[in-house]
Design an enzyme around this catalytic site. Structure first.
Site, mmCIF file in Angstrom:
data_model
loop_
_atom_site.group_PDB
_atom_site.id
_atom_site.type_symbol
_atom_site.label_atom_id
_atom_site.label_comp_id
_atom_site.label_asym_id
_atom_site.label_seq_id
_atom_site.Cartn_x
_atom_site.Cartn_y
_atom_site.Cartn_z
ATOM 1 N N ASP A 14 23.563 -21.798 -67.068
ATOM 2 C CA ASP A 14 23.768 -21.549 -68.329
ATOM 3 C C ASP A 14 22.743 -21.975 -69.298
ATOM 4 O O ASP A 14 23.094 -22.678 -70.420
ATOM 5 C CB ASP A 14 25.087 -22.461 -68.828
ATOM 6 C CG ASP A 14 26.367 -21.915 -68.130
ATOM 7 O OD1 ASP A 14 26.209 -21.019 -67.076
ATOM 8 O OD2 ASP A 14 27.446 -22.724 -68.028
ATOM 9 N N LYS A 52 30.097 -16.102 -65.800
ATOM 10 C CA LYS A 52 31.144 -16.901 -65.424
ATOM 11 C C LYS A 52 32.167 -17.355 -66.461
ATOM 12 O O LYS A 52 31.724 -17.816 -67.576
ATOM 13 C CB LYS A 52 30.772 -18.128 -64.490
ATOM 14 C CG LYS A 52 29.876 -19.078 -65.346
ATOM 15 C CD LYS A 52 29.505 -20.117 -64.432
ATOM 16 C CE LYS A 52 28.588 -21.187 -64.992
ATOM 17 N NZ LYS A 52 29.464 -22.009 -66.225
ATOM 18 N N CYS A 93 29.175 -27.984 -66.653
ATOM 19 C CA CYS A 93 29.203 -26.753 -65.950
ATOM 20 C C CYS A 93 28.214 -26.920 -64.522
ATOM 21 O O CYS A 93 28.248 -26.300 -63.656
ATOM 22 C CB CYS A 93 28.629 -25.552 -66.541
ATOM 23 S SG CYS A 93 29.734 -24.957 -67.722
HETATM 24 C C1 C5J Z 1 28.292 -25.866 -70.072
HETATM 25 C C2 C5J Z 1 29.884 -26.610 -71.636
HETATM 26 N N1 C5J Z 1 27.574 -24.979 -69.581
HETATM 27 N N2 C5J Z 1 29.446 -27.756 -71.696
HETATM 28 N N3 C5J Z 1 29.305 -25.737 -70.766
HETATM 29 O O1 C5J Z 1 28.026 -26.964 -69.454
HETATM 30 O O2 C5J Z 1 30.941 -26.138 -72.270
#
Ligand code: C5J
Length: 222
Positions: free
Chosen positions: A25, A130, A163
């Site tokens: 991400d 995802k 994540c």
């Molecule tokens: C991720 C989030 N990528 N913190 N998303 O950690 O909402």
């Protein structure tokens, strides 16, 4: 086999041919100034600081022929994969699917959902979209790794306690050995990163191992 002696809580051995790097991400909306993350009041400079190390980690894996997989947390434009319980959390004025500073927030195809240019995937690298925090939930990742006989995952990306940790726990339960690169992952909250690294390594690597990039590189490159 490569052995990272400096990994914690004890040395981590892996076969590069059976290993994949998963970069979680590293999207514009989480990392860049003016994105969704910053509009929520977060200091995105913390996340930007890991970009050079993450780029070096990706380069190392590419040079060694170890597969690099990227993930993006994002939803279909019709939001059919966004549960109400997820949409209703967070900032009530700016929710997933609303129009934010970089297009519709966490929606596939929007500018904010793209991976930052400094870590852009190559044409041949797999990008997994995802809808959840974990990269295994409602994605083809498990099948892809199984087809390639991957048994070990090196992890990087953001955010450490959301994540990244969720993906690492999903992978651990599926039988993968997991190594999280400490200086290629970050949180908006320093205490959460520290706690997550501690939790992962606790009780004899209950979730997996952690190591600094330099220690991985030294073990791999000699
Ligand atoms: C991720 C989030 N990528 N913190 N998303 O950690 O909402």
């Amino acid at each position: 086999m490569i052995k990272v002696d400096a990994a914690r809580p004890f040395p981590f051995a892996f076969d590069p041919a059976k290993t994949a790097l998963i970069v979680i991400d590293m999207q514009r909306d989480f990392v860049e100034p003016g994105g969704f993350g910053e509009t929520l009041g977060n200091d995105v400079k913390r996340l930007q600081a890991i970009v050079p190390t993450t780029a070096a980690l990706i380069d190392l894996c590419r040079n060694k022929g170890t597969e690099v997989i990227h993930t993006r947390e994002c939803h279909r434009p019709d939001l059919s994969d966004l549960p109400r319980a997820k949409r209703d959390r967070g900032n009530p004025e700016l929710r997933i699917g609303d129009t934010g500073p970089m297009g519709r927030i966490l929606v596939a195809g929007e500018v904010g959902a793209e991976i930052i240019p400094a870590l852009a995937p190559t044409d041949t690298e797999r990008v997994i979209d995802k809808p959840g925090k974990g990269a295994f939930y409602a994605t083809p990742l498990a099948d892809h790794l199984s087809q390639r006989q991957i048994t070990t995952l090196v992890l990087a990306g953001v955010t450490t306690e959301v994540c990244v940790q969720t993906t690492m726990r999903e992978a651990n339960d599926r039988g993968f050995d997991c190594l999280l690169i400490e200086d290629a992952t970050e949180s908006y909250f320093p205490a959460f990163k520290t706690a997550t690294l501690d939790m992962i390594r606790a009780q004899g690597a209950i979730v997996g191992w952690t190591a600094r990039f330099a220690d991985l590189k030294a073990a791999w490159c000699g």
